[in-house]
Design a protein around this motif. Structure first.
Motif, short mmCIF file in Angstrom:
data_model
loop_
_atom_site.label_atom_id
_atom_site.label_comp_id
_atom_site.label_asym_id
_atom_site.label_seq_id
_atom_site.Cartn_x
_atom_site.Cartn_y
_atom_site.Cartn_z
N ARG A 157 0.92 -1.18 0.14
CA ARG A 157 0.09 -0.08 -0.10
C ARG A 157 0.96 1.36 -0.14
NH1 ARG A 157 -1.92 2.83 4.31
NH2 ARG A 157 -0.84 1.26 5.70
N VAL A 158 0.49 2.19 -0.88
CA VAL A 158 1.47 3.48 -1.18
C VAL A 158 1.14 4.23 0.29
CG1 VAL A 158 1.89 5.45 -2.38
CG2 VAL A 158 1.28 3.39 -3.55
N PHE A 161 6.17 9.54 -0.87
CA PHE A 161 6.92 9.53 -1.75
C PHE A 161 8.23 10.33 -1.31
CE2 PHE A 161 2.86 9.95 -3.47
CZ PHE A 161 2.77 8.87 -4.54
N VAL A 166 8.97 5.42 -4.02
CA VAL A 166 7.69 5.35 -3.35
C VAL A 166 8.01 4.42 -2.33
CG1 VAL A 166 5.30 4.61 -3.70
CG2 VAL A 166 6.53 5.30 -5.70
N LEU A 168 6.25 2.17 0.43
CA LEU A 168 5.09 1.29 0.63
C LEU A 168 4.93 0.64 1.96
CD1 LEU A 168 5.67 -0.40 -2.66
CD2 LEU A 168 3.99 1.32 -2.36
N GLN A 188 9.92 0.84 -10.75
CA GLN A 188 8.42 1.12 -11.08
C GLN A 188 7.92 0.96 -12.51
OE1 GLN A 188 7.98 5.11 -9.95
NE2 GLN A 188 9.30 4.99 -8.04
N ASP A 192 1.85 2.82 -14.09
CA ASP A 192 1.30 2.50 -12.61
C ASP A 192 1.03 3.92 -12.23
OD1 ASP A 192 1.32 -0.06 -12.19
OD2 ASP A 192 3.14 -0.10 -11.28
N ASN A 193 -0.18 4.11 -11.44
CA ASN A 193 -0.51 5.20 -10.95
C ASN A 193 -0.33 5.30 -9.38
OD1 ASN A 193 -1.74 7.87 -10.02
ND2 ASN A 193 -3.83 7.35 -10.48
N TYR A 194 0.93 5.80 -8.93
CA TYR A 194 1.31 5.68 -7.50
C TYR A 194 0.70 6.57 -6.54
CZ TYR A 194 4.61 2.19 -9.31
OH TYR A 194 5.24 1.18 -9.94
N ARG A 195 -0.62 6.72 -6.41
CA ARG A 195 -1.44 7.56 -5.63
C ARG A 195 -1.44 7.19 -4.15
NH1 ARG A 195 -5.16 4.66 -8.27
NH2 ARG A 195 -6.92 3.91 -7.06
N PHE A 200 -0.72 -2.49 -4.46
CA PHE A 200 -0.11 -3.00 -5.56
C PHE A 200 0.33 -4.35 -5.12
CE2 PHE A 200 0.09 1.47 -6.49
CZ PHE A 200 -0.16 1.52 -7.99
N ARG A 221 8.26 -3.83 -9.11
CA ARG A 221 7.12 -4.04 -9.96
C ARG A 221 7.66 -4.43 -11.26
NH1 ARG A 221 1.82 -4.49 -9.60
NH2 ARG A 221 1.44 -2.89 -11.16
#
Length: 435
Positions: A157-158, A161, A166, A168, A188, A192-195, A200, A221
């Motif tokens: 889970r993000v 940053f 990122v 996690l 990465q 991917d959209n790392y919000r 992931f 990833r």
């Protein structure tokens, strides 16, 4: 005893916040207090004597959780005459309390300073050491918890940053506390959209050791291991070992932004009634689509592995249609693949991606050639000359090595003869000649 109000609550809160066992927290507090006592003793050292690194090894701290305080204990050896009051105690002094004591025995004494003597500097030292020891305890626990999970896939889970990485949150198993992991830029996926709070699946590449700052876990990833896991999780035949994944070549971060991520995976089976490629793709692409969705639209080619290199190479260049595969030099694993003119761009791929992945998958150096313009005799002659030249160079190297070995043998022979001559000269020496 030095009073520590709120000691019990402190241990509980640290244990809760840092996900550490109470015993581990107590051990860190004891070690920190011992360093604080050492700082206190050094500050009180009016005689200015030197304290070695192991000088305080015979001291220990005892925590009293119920009464919320601590004592400092010193183990001393019973001697006739005392030369060091920190490590020794006289026999006469001990026998006043314990008449049965003998020389060489050890006794434990309470050497706790007064409440007000501990000092502000000693308290600061204790605080600093405690913070460091708690960090060390956490790192050790993370290392022990995740060491056996290297090479597996975790749910992440993000959190935040940091620079281009990122950070996690991952956990080893359900119900276990979350631990921070780092996903660097190179690991990465471009799609991917790392919000914040996005989830992931990540591949655990490495559990770091040592005392460096930041997360200990390095996740990815972009690793091929993630593709293998996703297929094994989605295809029952792979989990049941009916179908096996032989090789994977992945380019998750292509060198050009005009080329998308792509993976080639080679599968095989010993069961004649099973189609390994069809099993991985699924009915109407249902199985492979789950993998593609998890990898955010990455293109995946599933091909059939073959023990015949020519067939394997032709399959690896899918979706291009190959007319002929010529294994020009099996020793250096060079091959020419002949295709029709309209298949050239498809076989090579955008910016060479298709042939590059096929070469990684098969382990062969692949040259794509237009069949209509291919010179069979000329290429055969060129490779024959190259092989002859390589063989000649190999023979010359072997001759040079033989010459070096002969020179070494000659040198050893000369040394042996000199040694024998010296021994003969020594044996022929007559003491009577001196007279």
């Amino acid at each position: 005893m030095v009073s520590l109000p709120g000691l019990k609550e402190l241990i509980e809160s640290i244990s809760r916040e840092r996900n550490l066992p109470r015993l581990a927290v107590q051990a860190a507090i004891r070690e920190a207090l011992l360093k604080g006592y050492e700082r206190y003793r050094r500050a009180q050292n009016l005689e200015r004597k030197q304290f070695d690194e192991d000088y305080f090894d015979n001291f220990e701290v005892e925590l009293d959780i119920d009464d919320e305080g601590f004592r400092v204990l010193s183990t001393k050896t019973i001697v006739e005459e005392v030369s060091n009051t920190d490590h020794q105690i006289s026999l006469d002094e001990v026998q006043q309390v314990a008449p049965e004591a003998q020389l060489g025995d050890s006794v434990v004494l309470d050497v706790t300073p007064d409440q007000g003597e501990f000092g502000r500097m000693a308290a600061m030292q204790t605080k600093q050491v405690l913070a460091q020891k708690l960090r060390d305890q956490q790192r050790q626990m993370v290392q022990e918890e995740f060491q056996d999970l290297e090479g597996t896939v975790l749910q992440a889970r993000v959190l935040r940053f940091e620079r281009q990485s990122v950070i996690l949150a991952v956990s080893s198993t359900f119900g276990q506390p979350e631990v921070e992991a780092e996903l660097p830029k190179r690991e990465q996926l471009p799609n991917d959209n790392y919000r914040a709070n996005a989830t992931f699946k990540v591949y655990l590449k490495k559990v770091s050791q040592g005392q460096q700052r930041g997360p200990q876990l390095l996740v990815s990833r972009a690793d091929a291991g993630l593709v293998v896991y996703l297929f094994a999780n989605e295809v029952p035949e792979i989990e049941d070992e009916v179908v096996r994944i032989v090789a994977v070549a992945r380019e998750a971060n292509p060198p050009s932004r005009y080329v998308g991520p792509r993976t080639k995976i080679a599968v095989d089976t010993l069961d004649r009634d099973v189609d390994p490629v069809g099993a991985c793709i699924g009915a109407r692409g249902s199985r492979i689509q789950v993998v593609v969705n998890e990898l955010r639209g990455e293109k995946i080619d599933v091909i059939r592995w073959s023990p015949d290199p020519a067939t394997y190479i032709a399959n690896a260049l899918s979706p291009a249609r190959v007319d002929e595969v010529r294994l020009m030099d099996p020793e250096t694993r060079q091959t020419h693949v002949l295709v029709a003119e309209d298949q050239l761009s498809l076989a090579i791929g955008k910016e060479g991606q298709n042939v590059r992945l096929a070469a990684r998958l098969t382990g062969w150096k692949i040259d794509i050639k237009d069949k209509a313009k291919y010179d069979y005799a000329g290429e055969d002659t060129r490779f024959a000359a190259a092989r002859a030249k390589a063989q000649l160079e190999q023979e010359q190297m072997e001759l040079e090595e033989d010459d070096i070995e002969l020179e070494d043998d000659d040198m050893e022979l000369d040394e042996f003869e000199e040694q024998n001559q010296q021994e003969l000269d020594d044996d022929s020496f007559d003491p009577g000649d001196e007279e």
